[in-house]
Design an enzyme around this catalytic site. Structure first.
Site, short mmCIF file in Angstrom:
data_model
loop_
_atom_site.label_atom_id
_atom_site.label_comp_id
_atom_site.label_asym_id
_atom_site.label_seq_id
_atom_site.Cartn_x
_atom_site.Cartn_y
_atom_site.Cartn_z
CB CYS A 57 24.89 10.48 -12.47
SG CYS A 57 23.44 10.11 -11.58
NE ARG A 78 16.23 25.31 18.68
CZ ARG A 78 16.88 26.16 19.53
NH1 ARG A 78 18.24 26.05 18.98
NH2 ARG A 78 16.89 27.23 20.43
CB CYS A 138 18.27 26.95 1.42
SG CYS A 138 19.98 27.20 0.76
CB SER A 180 8.97 34.33 12.59
OG SER A 180 9.75 34.43 13.85
CD GLU A 227 14.46 34.11 -5.96
OE1 GLU A 227 13.27 33.62 -5.32
OE2 GLU A 227 15.25 33.17 -6.05
#
Length: 195
Positions: A35, A144, A161, A167, A189
């Site tokens: 928007c 979690r 994300c 780990s 990256e």
């Protein structure tokens, strides 16, 4: 690429209606809903998965559904951010990120807190574990729940994300259906430790 883009109204977390736009990118189509106040969502086209993922680094980031010159500042910011990301992600800063509507809410809630912390503190070329991200939001027992927040992220790439890892390895991306995409983003990256 044949256009699968639609231009329709969708309501965002800010309560305002947003319009959906489609951009071309080296990964395929990116659908953005925004928007005038900010970004509602930024997602790769839902049809892209590991079976058909075919990145093309020569594909330019372009708005496909409208003329960029007539768009809101938010869409222009998204365009510039995506262009920079696909050319040199290390040039991006928190300040260059388009406004994201859910980050402007007075009460971010758990999901917003996880996403904002991730976007604000884990830059291109960095990774963080689910546990470290939980600790960073002062909730070390919420490992979690952090994973669940990653699955619900509506602003992929900008809220990175793909930079959240286990780990003991890379971890899943889109419930495991887009592992090649996560690996491509990390390598793009400069992160090669998962190849």
């Amino acid at each position: 690429m044949s256009a699968k883009c639609i231009n329709k109204e969708k309501q965002g977390s800010c309560g305002l209606p947003g319009t959906e736009y489609c951009f071309s990118s080296p990964l395929g189509y990116i659908n953005i809903t925004a928007c005038a106040a900010g970004l509602h969502s930024l997602q790769l086209d839902g049809s892209i998965n590991d079976e058909n993922f075919s990145p093309n680094e020569r594909t330019e980031v372009q708005l496909l559904t409208d003329d960029l010159k007539t768009q809101s500042q938010v869409i222009k910011q998204c365009h510039k951010w995506l262009q920079t990301y696909f050319k040199n992600p290390k040039l991006l800063t928190k300040e260059s990120r388009p406004d994201i509507c859910c980050f402007k809410l007075a009460n971010l809630g758990f999901l917003g807190q996880v996403w904002k912390t991730l976007a604000d503190t884990v830059g291109p070329g960095e990774v963080i574990t689910y546990g470290a991200l939980a600790a960073r939001i002062n909730n070390p027992g919420a490992v979690r729940a952090v994973g669940s927040a990653m699955r619900k992220n509506q602003n992929g790439i900008i809220v990175p994300c793909h930079r959240v890892v286990r780990s003991n390895g890379m971890g899943l991306y889109h419930r495991g259906s887009r592992q090649k995409i996560k690996l491509w983003l990390l390598k793009h990256e400069g992160i090669d430790k998962f190849t």
